[in-house]
Every structure is written in structure tokens, then in C-alpha cells.
Design a protein around this motif. Structure first.
Motif, PDB file in Angstrom:
ATOM      1  N   TYR A  37       0.870  -1.172   0.000  1.00 31.81           N
ATOM      2  CA  TYR A  37       0.000   0.000   0.000  1.00 31.81           C
ATOM      3  C   TYR A  37       0.903   1.218   0.000  1.00 31.81           C
ATOM      4  O   TYR A  37       2.035   1.163   0.482  1.00 31.81           O
ATOM      5  N   ASP A  38       0.421   2.318  -0.580  1.00 26.87           N
ATOM      6  CA  ASP A  38       1.241   3.525  -0.594  1.00 26.87           C
ATOM      7  C   ASP A  38       0.907   4.403   0.607  1.00 26.87           C
ATOM      8  O   ASP A  38      -0.131   4.232   1.252  1.00 26.87           O
ATOM      9  N   ALA A  39       1.810   5.303   0.916  1.00 29.44           N
ATOM     10  CA  ALA A  39       1.678   6.161   2.104  1.00 29.44           C
ATOM     11  C   ALA A  39       0.447   7.055   2.043  1.00 29.44           C
ATOM     12  O   ALA A  39      -0.086   7.444   3.081  1.00 29.44           O
ATOM     13  N   THR A  40      -0.039   7.372   0.847  1.00 30.54           N
ATOM     14  CA  THR A  40      -1.205   8.241   0.718  1.00 30.54           C
ATOM     15  C   THR A  40      -2.513   7.479   0.846  1.00 30.54           C
ATOM     16  O   THR A  40      -3.566   8.087   0.973  1.00 30.54           O
ATOM     17  N   GLY A  41      -2.450   6.152   0.745  1.00 27.41           N
ATOM     18  CA  GLY A  41      -3.659   5.336   0.804  1.00 27.41           C
ATOM     19  C   GLY A  41      -4.433   5.319  -0.498  1.00 27.41           C
ATOM     20  O   GLY A  41      -5.560   4.841  -0.549  1.00 27.41           O
ATOM     21  N   GLU A  42      -3.820   5.805  -1.572  1.00 28.15           N
ATOM     22  CA  GLU A  42      -4.523   5.889  -2.853  1.00 28.15           C
ATOM     23  C   GLU A  42      -4.376   4.653  -3.730  1.00 28.15           C
ATOM     24  O   GLU A  42      -5.227   4.389  -4.570  1.00 28.15           O
ATOM     25  N   THR A  43      -3.279   3.906  -3.560  1.00 32.39           N
ATOM     26  CA  THR A  43      -3.058   2.762  -4.434  1.00 32.39           C
ATOM     27  C   THR A  43      -2.564   1.552  -3.666  1.00 32.39           C
ATOM     28  O   THR A  43      -1.985   1.660  -2.591  1.00 32.39           O
ATOM     29  N   LEU A  44      -2.809   0.383  -4.265  1.00 31.80           N
ATOM     30  CA  LEU A  44      -2.219  -0.875  -3.820  1.00 31.80           C
ATOM     31  C   LEU A  44      -1.350  -1.381  -4.956  1.00 31.80           C
ATOM     32  O   LEU A  44      -1.620  -1.109  -6.128  1.00 31.80           O
ATOM     33  N   GLY A  45      -0.325  -2.141  -4.600  1.00 32.71           N
ATOM     34  CA  GLY A  45       0.563  -2.715  -5.606  1.00 32.71           C
ATOM     35  C   GLY A  45       0.732  -4.204  -5.388  1.00 32.71           C
ATOM     36  O   GLY A  45       0.975  -4.661  -4.274  1.00 32.71           O
ATOM     37  N   PHE A  46       0.592  -4.949  -6.462  1.00 30.18           N
ATOM     38  CA  PHE A  46       0.722  -6.407  -6.431  1.00 30.18           C
ATOM     39  C   PHE A  46       2.052  -6.792  -7.078  1.00 30.18           C
ATOM     40  O   PHE A  46       2.312  -6.392  -8.220  1.00 30.18           O
ATOM     41  N   LEU A  47       2.873  -7.565  -6.371  1.00 29.43           N
ATOM     42  CA  LEU A  47       4.101  -8.059  -6.975  1.00 29.43           C
ATOM     43  C   LEU A  47       3.749  -9.187  -7.937  1.00 29.43           C
ATOM     44  O   LEU A  47       3.020 -10.120  -7.588  1.00 29.43           O
ATOM     45  N   VAL A  48       4.238  -9.049  -9.160  1.00 29.49           N
ATOM     46  CA  VAL A  48       4.002 -10.024 -10.223  1.00 29.49           C
ATOM     47  C   VAL A  48       5.362 -10.411 -10.807  1.00 29.49           C
ATOM     48  O   VAL A  48       6.357  -9.722 -10.577  1.00 29.49           O
ATOM     49  N   PRO A  49       5.431 -11.503 -11.563  1.00 31.53           N
ATOM     50  CA  PRO A  49       6.722 -11.930 -12.117  1.00 31.53           C
ATOM     51  C   PRO A  49       7.332 -10.878 -13.044  1.00 31.53           C
ATOM     52  O   PRO A  49       6.614 -10.148 -13.746  1.00 31.53           O
ATOM     53  N   ARG A  50       8.671 -10.828 -13.049  1.00 36.63           N
ATOM     54  CA  ARG A  50       9.406  -9.960 -13.969  1.00 36.63           C
ATOM     55  C   ARG A  50       8.974 -10.283 -15.393  1.00 36.63           C
ATOM     56  O   ARG A  50       8.726 -11.429 -15.726  1.00 36.63           O
ATOM     57  N   GLY A  51       8.812  -9.253 -16.205  1.00 30.47           N
ATOM     58  CA  GLY A  51       8.386  -9.426 -17.589  1.00 30.47           C
ATOM     59  C   GLY A  51       6.913  -9.119 -17.801  1.00 30.47           C
ATOM     60  O   GLY A  51       6.464  -8.980 -18.934  1.00 30.47           O
ATOM     61  N   THR A  52       6.166  -8.990 -16.718  1.00 25.01           N
ATOM     62  CA  THR A  52       4.739  -8.677 -16.833  1.00 25.01           C
ATOM     63  C   THR A  52       4.536  -7.299 -17.457  1.00 25.01           C
ATOM     64  O   THR A  52       3.585  -7.074 -18.208  1.00 25.01           O
ATOM     65  N   THR A  53       5.448  -6.373 -17.171  1.00 25.12           N
ATOM     66  CA  THR A  53       5.341  -4.997 -17.673  1.00 25.12           C
ATOM     67  C   THR A  53       5.142  -4.968 -19.186  1.00 25.12           C
ATOM     68  O   THR A  53       4.322  -4.194 -19.691  1.00 25.12           O
ATOM     69  N   GLU A  54       5.861  -5.819 -19.916  1.00 22.98           N
ATOM     70  CA  GLU A  54       5.799  -5.807 -21.378  1.00 22.98           C
ATOM     71  C   GLU A  54       4.437  -6.213 -21.930  1.00 22.98           C
ATOM     72  O   GLU A  54       4.091  -5.851 -23.048  1.00 22.98           O
TER      73      GLU A  54
END
Length: 120
Positions: A37-54
Motif C-alpha cells: 500500500y502507498d503512504a497516501t492510501g490511494e493505491t495498492l501494488g501487487f508483486l508479479v513476475p518480472r516481464g509482466t510490464t511488457e
């Protein structure tokens, strides 16, 4: 089960409300990885395998390479200004499967859309 080496994952970020709904959906199955979670409470982030970005293309979300947790390892989140909602030690997997995450985010968005329409 071994842990993914530092720096070998990407991060999918979404608005917190959608992310929390997706976390609930993913917890019903297996394989939910660490979530930030981010410090502002605006977003969550999910760790996914490397290469997902592409290959990530889900509107309303973003996918970027995650940082290296550094010498303290999994105790320290890989992104400055974040904390663990689900720490690596408590996660069911090293990362969340991108396909499962995509489906959970789509279902979460539909659910929240219905709820919002019912309130108006």
C-alpha cells in the motif's frame, strides 16, 4: 517454496478500492503474492513476475519494474513510501499470477461499478 530473488518482479498498481476487492477475490483461491500500500492510501501494488510490464494492458492500472528491497530483504518493501498489506512472509506465493490478477481486477471493477450504481 523459495522466494523470488530481489529485483526479479514487477509491480501492478491500482486504486486502493479496486485493489482491496481484488485481494478478497484472490484470497478465495491460491497464489496471492505480496501486496503493497502507498503512504497516501490511494493505491495498492501487487508483486508479479518480472516481464509482466511488457504485456500488461489493463485500463485503470499500471505495471512497472519493482525496485530491489536492498540488504534487509523482504522486510523492507521494494518501493519507497510503501508498506506491506500482505508481507512476503504471509503471502501464499512469491508473486501473484498476472492472469489471475487481471481477472480479479476485472471482476472487482464490475462489482464496484454495480455497487456504485445501486447507491445512486
Amino acid at each position: 517454496m523459495g522466494r523470488t530473488p530481489a529485483g526479479e518482479h514487477d509491480l501492478v498498481t491500482v486504486p486502493t478500492r479496486t485493489g482491496l476487492e481484488a485481494v478478497d477475490l484472490l484470497r478465495l483461491g491460491e497464489g496471492l503474492g505480496p501486496v503493497l500500500y502507498d503512504a497516501t492510501g490511494e493505491t495498492l501494488g501487487f508483486l508479479v513476475p518480472r516481464g509482466t510490464t511488457e504485456r500488461w494492458d489493463l485500463p485503470g492500472s499500471a505495471c512497472v519494474p519493482a525496485g530491489d528491497p536492498g540488504p534487509t530483504g523482504a522486510d523492507r518493501p521494494p518501493v519507497t513510501g510503501t508498506g506491506w498489506l500482505i508481507a512476503p512472509q504471509g503471502a501464499g506465493a512469491d508473486t501473484t499470477c498476472p492472469d489471475r490478477l487481471r481477472e480479479a481486477l476485472r471482476r472487482a471493477a464490475r462489482t464496484l461499478d454495480v455497487l456504485d450504481r445501486c447507491r445512486h
